[in-house]
Design a protein around this motif. Structure first.
Motif, short mmCIF file in Angstrom:
data_model
loop_
_atom_site.label_atom_id
_atom_site.label_comp_id
_atom_site.label_asym_id
_atom_site.label_seq_id
_atom_site.Cartn_x
_atom_site.Cartn_y
_atom_site.Cartn_z
N HIS A 138 0.79 -1.23 0.00
CA HIS A 138 0.00 0.00 0.00
C HIS A 138 0.83 1.29 0.00
N ARG A 139 2.04 1.25 0.57
CA ARG A 139 2.84 2.47 0.62
C ARG A 139 3.88 2.52 -0.50
N HIS A 140 4.51 1.40 -0.78
CA HIS A 140 5.61 1.39 -1.75
C HIS A 140 5.22 0.84 -3.11
N LYS A 141 4.02 0.29 -3.22
CA LYS A 141 3.51 -0.22 -4.50
C LYS A 141 4.49 -1.22 -5.14
N ALA A 142 4.97 -2.14 -4.32
CA ALA A 142 5.90 -3.17 -4.80
C ALA A 142 5.37 -4.55 -4.42
N PRO A 143 4.27 -4.97 -5.05
CA PRO A 143 3.62 -6.23 -4.65
C PRO A 143 4.42 -7.48 -4.94
N LYS A 144 5.45 -7.36 -5.79
CA LYS A 144 6.23 -8.55 -6.14
C LYS A 144 7.50 -8.72 -5.31
N VAL A 145 7.69 -7.86 -4.33
CA VAL A 145 8.76 -8.11 -3.36
C VAL A 145 8.21 -9.10 -2.35
N ARG A 146 8.69 -10.33 -2.43
CA ARG A 146 8.12 -11.42 -1.64
C ARG A 146 8.70 -11.45 -0.23
N LEU A 147 7.89 -11.91 0.70
CA LEU A 147 8.30 -12.05 2.09
C LEU A 147 7.97 -13.45 2.59
N THR A 148 8.94 -14.10 3.21
CA THR A 148 8.72 -15.41 3.80
C THR A 148 9.13 -15.36 5.27
N ASN A 149 8.28 -15.91 6.12
CA ASN A 149 8.58 -15.97 7.54
C ASN A 149 8.62 -17.43 7.97
N GLY A 150 9.75 -17.87 8.51
CA GLY A 150 9.89 -19.25 8.95
C GLY A 150 9.75 -19.35 10.46
N ILE A 151 8.69 -20.00 10.93
CA ILE A 151 8.47 -20.19 12.36
C ILE A 151 8.85 -21.63 12.69
N PHE A 152 10.00 -21.79 13.33
CA PHE A 152 10.55 -23.12 13.55
C PHE A 152 10.63 -23.46 15.03
N ASN A 153 10.44 -24.73 15.32
CA ASN A 153 10.65 -25.22 16.67
C ASN A 153 12.15 -25.39 16.89
N PHE A 154 12.58 -25.98 18.00
CA PHE A 154 14.00 -26.15 18.28
C PHE A 154 14.71 -26.86 17.12
N ILE A 155 15.88 -26.35 16.76
CA ILE A 155 16.68 -26.90 15.66
C ILE A 155 18.01 -27.38 16.20
N LYS A 156 18.54 -28.44 15.65
CA LYS A 156 19.84 -28.98 16.08
C LYS A 156 20.97 -28.11 15.55
N THR A 157 21.22 -27.00 16.22
CA THR A 157 22.31 -26.10 15.85
C THR A 157 23.14 -25.82 17.10
N PRO A 158 24.29 -25.15 16.93
CA PRO A 158 25.12 -24.81 18.10
C PRO A 158 24.47 -23.81 19.04
N LEU A 159 23.26 -23.31 18.68
CA LEU A 159 22.60 -22.32 19.52
C LEU A 159 22.25 -22.88 20.89
N PHE A 160 21.96 -24.19 20.95
CA PHE A 160 21.68 -24.79 22.25
C PHE A 160 22.14 -26.24 22.26
N LYS A 161 22.28 -26.77 23.45
CA LYS A 161 22.69 -28.16 23.61
C LYS A 161 21.64 -28.89 24.44
N GLY A 162 21.64 -30.19 24.32
CA GLY A 162 20.74 -30.99 25.15
C GLY A 162 19.52 -31.44 24.39
N SER A 163 18.50 -31.85 25.12
CA SER A 163 17.27 -32.38 24.56
C SER A 163 16.10 -31.54 25.05
N THR A 164 15.04 -31.46 24.23
CA THR A 164 13.88 -30.70 24.66
C THR A 164 13.11 -31.41 25.75
N GLY A 165 13.27 -32.72 25.84
CA GLY A 165 12.53 -33.49 26.82
C GLY A 165 11.08 -33.71 26.40
N LEU A 166 10.73 -33.27 25.20
CA LEU A 166 9.39 -33.44 24.69
C LEU A 166 9.30 -34.69 23.83
#
Length: 383
Positions: free
Chosen positions: A276-304
């Protein structure tokens, strides 16, 4: 949906049900056939089916008008649910993309310039590698504080810029270098993030500031730097790596969760501004909503239980992001898929969401792997 990498889980069961019982392309024709057979006054078709069943030595007593009518109603109900799911997905896709289709050849991955923050390891590195597998000629810019933990293929057009994204001046400088030395990016994957792993009371000023600046302020500034050219050409794609912690904030990740809530608002608000403001409807946006991922960001198990809340593999997450980029369309990725129903509880009974927030017993070590200097910045040898 979560893949077989995560083991047998509810997403796999849901996928099977969707392709069979809730597949309107299967169930609606069955409903139509059953209605036709049950409405045949002469009953000759049912008689022929019963005779055929008997020839195979099976009990043909179930081949009756009443049973056929009941089966038709069940098939119609399942087919209707399947159709509504497909219609909902269709509406989601086109409203997310402003009802503007992507034309064939509109995305040329030999000419696109992709910026991936946090591409030295983890999800970011996997995204880069998958993009190169699809098209080795794609120009990719990696922005990360840590050095590359992998070696780009010989001859690939991979550029690496070392940058502390928690520093606004550094963000401005590195963006200027990218635009002058490589070109204006057409794709931005805001993936970089840190987690310090302290409660609100225990974390220092530096812990909170670094988390918010890296995870939220930097994505805002990167979008500000690269969006104008995308808007000018009405061509681009911005991927935001969000988290289920934006819905359910675990203890010792409250500042991290707050930044992911901010990323969600950035994604949603930017959609409206672009149309509505920039009139650029073909600039695409993707949002990834992810649960816990096996990365160095955390260690251990979710216990779930792994069946209902599998710990995601990096490859599963990166595949979903690259698929979105190559589709030419934006949208929302929720992994595992079951988490979309958890997200719906934001508008549901508050007590149910409070129970889900009781994650204090998760056997996970969220302690950040980055070291902080005396001045509150990232130490040079952080990784």
């Amino acid at each position: 949906m979560a893949s077989m990498r995560e083991g047998f889980n509810v997403d796999i069961v849901a996928r099977v049900i969707r392709k069979t019982a809730l597949n309107e392309h299967l169930t609606l024709p069955v409903a139509a056939a059953a209605t036709f057979l049950s409405c045949d006054a002469s009953g000759r078709y049912l008689a022929k089916i019963a005779d055929l069943v008997s020839r195979f030595g099976l009990n043909s007593s179930f081949v009756s008008e009443a049973v056929t009518r009941r089966a038709g109603r069940i098939a119609l109900g399942l087919g209707t649910v399947g159709f509504l799911i497909s219609f909902n997905n269709w509406l989601n896709k086109w409203t997310s993309n402003n009802w503007t289709p992507t034309k064939r050849g509109e995305w040329d991955w030999t000419r696109e310039i992709v910026v991936v923050t946090g591409g030295s390891s983890g999800v970011g590195a996997s995204v880069v590698q998958k993009l190169l597998t699809r098209n080795p000629s794609t120009t990719i810019v990696i922005v990360d504080f840590a050095p590359l933990s992998w070696t780009p293929p010989a001859g690939s057009k991979v550029h690496y810029y070392q940058a502390d994204l928690s520093n606004s001046d550094v963000v401005r400088d590195v963006c200027a270098k990218i635009k002058s030395e490589v070109g204006h990016p057409t794709v931005l994957v805001n993936n970089a993030g840190i987690a310090r792993g302290f409660t609100v009371m225990e974390g220092s000023y530096a812990d909170v500031e670094l988390t918010i600046k890296t995870n939220l302020l930097a994505p805002f500034l990167l979008v500000k730097e690269f969006l104008p050219d995308m808007v000018e050409h009405n061509h681009g794609h911005i991927v935001s790596v969000c988290s289920m912690s934006s819905v359910v904030a675990p203890p010792a990740l409250v500042d991290y969760s707050a930044t992911k809530n901010g990323i969600l608002s950035l994604h949603e608000g930017l959609q409206v501004e672009l149309l509505h403001r920039h009139k650029a409807p073909k600039v695409r946006l993707t949002n990834g909503i992810f649960n816990f991922i096996k990365t160095p960001l955390f260690k251990g198990s979710t216990g779930l239980p792994n069946f209902t809340a599998p710990l995601l593999h990096v490859e599963t997450v990166s595949e979903s992001i690259v698929e979105s980029l190559y589709s030419g369309y934006g949208g929302t990725i929720i992994l595992p898929g079951i988490m979309r129903y958890i997200s719906m509880l934001r508008g549901g009974p508050e007590w149910m969401l409070r129970l889900l927030r009781n994650t204090s017993n998760y056997p996970i070590d969220f302690r950040g792997r980055q070291r902080i200097t005396e001045t509150g910045g990232l130490a040079p040898n952080s990784s």
